[in-house]
Enzyme design. Structure first.
Site, mmCIF file in Angstrom:
data_model
loop_
_atom_site.group_PDB
_atom_site.id
_atom_site.type_symbol
_atom_site.label_atom_id
_atom_site.label_comp_id
_atom_site.label_asym_id
_atom_site.label_seq_id
_atom_site.Cartn_x
_atom_site.Cartn_y
_atom_site.Cartn_z
ATOM 1 N N ASP A 158 0.817 -1.216 0.000
ATOM 2 C CA ASP A 158 0.000 0.000 0.000
ATOM 3 C C ASP A 158 0.848 1.262 0.000
ATOM 4 O OD1 ASP A 158 1.002 -0.376 2.550
ATOM 5 O OD2 ASP A 158 -0.921 -0.544 3.538
ATOM 6 N N ASN A 195 -7.422 -2.509 14.420
ATOM 7 C CA ASN A 195 -8.807 -2.832 14.054
ATOM 8 C C ASN A 195 -8.893 -4.023 13.101
ATOM 9 O OD1 ASN A 195 -7.903 -1.772 11.659
ATOM 10 N ND2 ASN A 195 -9.208 0.039 11.675
ATOM 11 N N HIS A 208 -7.100 -4.431 10.303
ATOM 12 C CA HIS A 208 -6.852 -4.189 8.876
ATOM 13 C C HIS A 208 -5.549 -4.838 8.419
ATOM 14 C CE1 HIS A 208 -4.687 -0.156 9.853
ATOM 15 N NE2 HIS A 208 -3.786 -0.902 9.262
ATOM 16 N N GLU A 262 -9.484 -1.614 5.448
ATOM 17 C CA GLU A 262 -10.109 -1.303 6.731
ATOM 18 C C GLU A 262 -11.373 -2.146 6.925
ATOM 19 O OE1 GLU A 262 -8.488 0.403 8.759
ATOM 20 O OE2 GLU A 262 -7.971 2.429 8.107
#
Ligand SMILES: N[C@@H]1[C@@H](O)[C@H](O)[C@@H](COP(=O)(O)O)O[C@@H]1O
EC number: 3.5.99.6
Length: 266
Positions: free
Chosen positions: A67, A136, A138, A143
Site C-alpha cells: 500500500d 482494528n 486491517h 479497513e
C-alpha cells in the site's frame, strides 16, 4: 492457519526473516510482497544482516508493496516508498527497478490501481506476502467493511488508523486520509502469507483474526481461507487467544515432523 507463538519481538523477526531467506534461496527470482509499519522493521534488519553476510541475495528478486498513501510522492519522508528505501532497499543488493510500491502521486489513481494488479499478474504472482495488522484488524489498508474479494483500489482510512499513524507525521503536516492498497482478494492470491504481530495492543485483533468469525469487520480474518498462512506473534500479541496452548502443542509436533522428514533418506 499456522499460529506460531514466540517469546518476544526479536524471535518473531528472526522466524519471519528465515521464511523469506529460505524462499529466496529456493527460488532466486522470487516475487515478494512487502509491508510497512513498525512491526516489519526488525525483520528487514534481519534480511539486511543475512544479505551482508552473503546468506541471501536479492539480485533477482522482485517486490510489490501492499500500500501507499494517496497524495504523497516517493520522496516524501512519510511515503511508504521512502520507508522501504530507508528500511530495506538501500541496504541490500536488490535492483530498485524491480521494486514496486503503489504510486501515491498517480494522476489517475484508478488506472494506477489496475496497472498495479496487472504488474503483479505479469510477474507470475507473489510467492510470499508479508503482512502486519492494524489494531482494528486491517491488513494493508483494507479497513473494516472492506470486501473480502477486493482488488487493488483507493481506500479511505478510518479515524483510528489515521490516529495510529499520526505519530509518524510532524504536527500540522499534511497527513493523507486516503490510500492505494492491494485488495484482500489480491493478498489471498499470494502463494504464502506471513503475518507478524507483536505487543499487547494487537492482542484483540489477533484473537478476532484467528478465533473469530470470518468477517469484513476484521479484514485479516479472511486469512482463515488461505491454504498457507503463517501467523507469527509474541506472547503479548497472543495473550487473548483462547487456544494458545493448542497452537504451541501443534507447533512443537510440527517441528518434530519436519525434523523426521529432514532425516528421511532421499
Ligand atoms: N498500512 C499499514 C499496515 O500494513 C500495517 O500493518 C499497520 C500496522 O502497523 P504497525 O506495525 O506500526 O503497528 O500500519 C499501517 O496501517
Amino acid at each position: 492457519m499456522q499460529i506460531v507463538i514466540l517469546k518476544d519481538a526479536a524471535a518473531v523477526a528472526e522466524y519471519g526473516a528465515q521464511i523469506f531467506i529460505d524462499q529466496i534461496n529456493r527460488k532466486s527470482d522470487s516475487v515478494l510482497g512487502l509491508a510497512t509499519g513498525s512491526t516489519p522493521v526488525a525483520l528487514y534488519q534481519e534480511l539486511i544482516k543475512a544479505n551482508q553476510a552473503n546468506k541471501v541475495s536479492f539480485k533477482q528478486v522482485t517486490s510489490f508493496n501492499l500500500d501507499e498513501y494517496l497524495g504523497l510522492d516517493g520522496d516524501h519522508a512519510q511515503s511508504y516508498r521512502f520507508f522501504m528505501n530507508e528500511q530495506l532497499f538501500n541496504h541490500v543488493d536488490i535492483d530498485k527497478n524491480n521494486t514496486f510500491v503503489p504510486p501515491g502521486d498517480a494522476q489517475n489513481p484508478i488506472t494506477a490501481c489496475k496497472m498495479y494488479e496487472n504488474k503483479i499478474s505479469q510477474s507470475g504472482g507473489v510467492d510470499v506476502q508479508l503482512l502486519g495488522i492494524g489494531r482494528n484488524g486491517h491488513i494493508g489498508f483494507n479497513e473494516p467493511s472492506s470486501s473480502l474479494a477486493s482488488r487493488t483500489r483507493v481506500k479511505t482510512l478510518t479515524k483510528e488508523t489515521v490516529e495510529d499513524n499520526a505519530r509518524f507525521f510532524a504536527e500540522g503536516e499534511f497527513q493523507p486520509h486516503l490510500s492505494i492498497t492491494m485488495g484482500i482478494g489480491t493478498i489471498l492470491e499470494a502463494k504464502k502469507v506471513v503475518l507478524l504481530a507483536t505487543g499487547e495492543n494487537k492482542a484483540d485483533a489477533i484473537r478476532d483474526m484467528c478465533e473469530g468469525a470470518v468477517s469484513a469487520v476484521c479484514p485479516a480474518s479472511a486469512l482463515q481461507f488461505h491454504q498457507d498462512a503463517v501467523v507469527v506473534i509474541d506472547e503479548a500479541a497472543a495473550s487473548k487467544l483462547v487456544n494458545a496452548e493448542l497452537y504451541k502443542h501443534i507447533e512443537s509436533e510440527n517441528q518434530k515432523l519436519q525434523q523426521y522428514l529432514a532425516e528421511l533418506p532421499n
